[in-house]
Design a protein around this motif. Sequence first.
Motif, short mmCIF file in Angstrom:
data_model
loop_
_atom_site.label_atom_id
_atom_site.label_comp_id
_atom_site.label_asym_id
_atom_site.label_seq_id
_atom_site.Cartn_x
_atom_site.Cartn_y
_atom_site.Cartn_z
N MET A 171 0.84 -1.19 0.00
CA MET A 171 0.00 0.00 0.00
C MET A 171 0.88 1.25 0.00
O MET A 171 1.96 1.25 0.58
CB MET A 171 -0.91 -0.01 1.24
CG MET A 171 -2.23 0.72 1.04
SD MET A 171 -3.32 0.66 2.49
CE MET A 171 -3.25 -1.07 2.93
N ARG A 172 0.39 2.32 -0.64
CA ARG A 172 1.16 3.55 -0.75
C ARG A 172 0.26 4.70 -0.30
O ARG A 172 -0.71 5.05 -0.99
CB ARG A 172 1.66 3.74 -2.19
CG ARG A 172 2.48 2.56 -2.70
CD ARG A 172 2.91 2.74 -4.13
NE ARG A 172 3.94 3.76 -4.28
CZ ARG A 172 5.24 3.54 -4.10
NH1 ARG A 172 5.67 2.34 -3.73
NH2 ARG A 172 6.10 4.51 -4.27
N ILE B 270 4.29 -0.36 5.43
CA ILE B 270 3.77 -0.40 4.07
C ILE B 270 4.88 -0.06 3.06
O ILE B 270 5.98 0.34 3.43
CB ILE B 270 2.57 0.55 3.89
CG1 ILE B 270 2.98 2.01 4.12
CG2 ILE B 270 1.42 0.14 4.80
CD1 ILE B 270 1.85 3.01 3.89
N GLU B 271 4.53 -0.18 1.80
CA GLU B 271 5.51 0.02 0.73
C GLU B 271 5.99 1.46 0.63
O GLU B 271 7.17 1.73 0.39
CB GLU B 271 4.88 -0.40 -0.61
CG GLU B 271 5.83 -0.38 -1.78
CD GLU B 271 5.16 -0.81 -3.07
OE1 GLU B 271 5.83 -0.79 -4.12
OE2 GLU B 271 3.95 -1.15 -3.04
N PHE B 272 5.07 2.42 0.81
CA PHE B 272 5.44 3.84 0.72
C PHE B 272 4.62 4.64 1.72
O PHE B 272 3.40 4.51 1.80
CB PHE B 272 5.17 4.38 -0.68
CG PHE B 272 5.42 5.86 -0.83
CD1 PHE B 272 6.66 6.33 -1.24
CD2 PHE B 272 4.42 6.80 -0.53
CE1 PHE B 272 6.90 7.70 -1.36
CE2 PHE B 272 4.65 8.16 -0.64
CZ PHE B 272 5.90 8.61 -1.06
N SER B 273 5.31 5.48 2.48
CA SER B 273 4.65 6.40 3.41
C SER B 273 5.23 7.79 3.19
O SER B 273 6.44 7.99 3.23
CB SER B 273 4.87 5.98 4.86
OG SER B 273 4.27 6.91 5.76
N GLY B 274 4.34 8.76 2.94
CA GLY B 274 4.79 10.13 2.71
C GLY B 274 3.99 11.12 3.52
O GLY B 274 2.93 10.80 4.08
N ILE C 127 1.04 7.17 -5.56
CA ILE C 127 0.25 7.14 -4.34
C ILE C 127 -1.13 6.54 -4.64
O ILE C 127 -1.78 6.88 -5.62
CB ILE C 127 0.07 8.56 -3.76
CG1 ILE C 127 1.43 9.24 -3.53
CG2 ILE C 127 -0.73 8.52 -2.47
CD1 ILE C 127 2.33 8.54 -2.58
N GLU C 128 -1.59 5.67 -3.74
CA GLU C 128 -2.91 5.08 -3.87
C GLU C 128 -3.96 5.82 -3.03
O GLU C 128 -5.09 6.01 -3.46
CB GLU C 128 -2.88 3.62 -3.42
CG GLU C 128 -1.98 2.71 -4.24
CD GLU C 128 -1.88 1.34 -3.62
OE1 GLU C 128 -2.77 0.51 -3.89
OE2 GLU C 128 -0.92 1.10 -2.84
#
Length: 359
Positions: free
Chosen positions: A1-2, A30-34, A80-81
């Motif tokens: 999840m992104r 998760i795969e991407f956190s911003g 981003i999702e």
Amino acid sequence: MRILQIIDSLEAGGAERMAVNYANALAKEIEFSGLVATRKEGALLNQLEDTVSYLFLNRKGAFDLTALSKLRKFVVENTIEVVHAHSTSFFLAFLLKITYPKIKLIWHDHYGDSEYLSSRPSFSLKLTLPFFIGIIAVNQQLKLWAEQKMHFKNVIYLPNFPAEDDKVLEQTILLGIPEKRIVSLANLRAQKDHLLLIEVAQKIKNSHPEWTFHLVGKDFDDDYSKKIKELIIEFNLENTVIVYGSKPDIKNILEQSTIGILTSKSEGLPVALLEYGLCQKPVVVTQVGEIPLLIRDGVNGFLVAQGEIQLFYNSLVKLIENNSIREDFGRALQDTIATKYSKNTVLQQYSNWIETRIK
């Protein structure tokens, strides 16, 4: 999840802390956190983990097309999702959805004046919320408001959770006598009712003059702030009540403190109370918002009806005069936080809920 968190500033407020807490915690899961700060940076920027992708927009107005374009580019480049918009950043998230329809939006409602929801402005929310797939409410009152007033179906209550701030440089040195310090973590806003605190401090000065009050929170230099400072001088409390402004090293401050208090007129679930518990501080707090679900009066803290100066004073004196009660309350509150409001517990609910929303 992104997933991308959006927040208007990184100054030291409750919603801002939670945006950083989510970004940091998710970076490990998760795969991407911003995280995107839209209008202002602040002290909390230093608490962001290196593994969190960060962008500052420097947004100048509601329809700042340059900022919107920068946000859209960041979202596209990082595939981003889900955009998780906190508090008032919902409108920018809505504009992003208009320009990039494939993105999924959730809104995190941190509204602090949950005792006065009937007068809350709602026009812009009614306009934009149909573009969101879900709402996170920080207390049950906000959840009911979203369901009944906004007619929104996919609403979940998720409590705030505390997080360690080990990255923060220990820089604040509290005045006063060690083991005799009372701390209030609350921005200088009328909702937090520092005027009641001043009244209580005057009584404590007369009965226990060695004890001091330490006010940590953003000072907006407005009429309310001026009133607090005028009363401190009028009541000769300059050596009893000390105003520090916003500080990033909360754990360090709490380690120097003996008792934590909140005198609020209205609250959701205050992050400050969770931070008190994380650091094993005994508390006296007002019976507003979600606080009574966390504090059991006489078990893990003292609960006082809002506005009751004498009862607040009496409860504070019980803690001042009894070290064993302070220790028992501190341990019990820490246990409550670990059981019901831990990062892992909340994140599990969050992840499960988002996965059901984006399928």
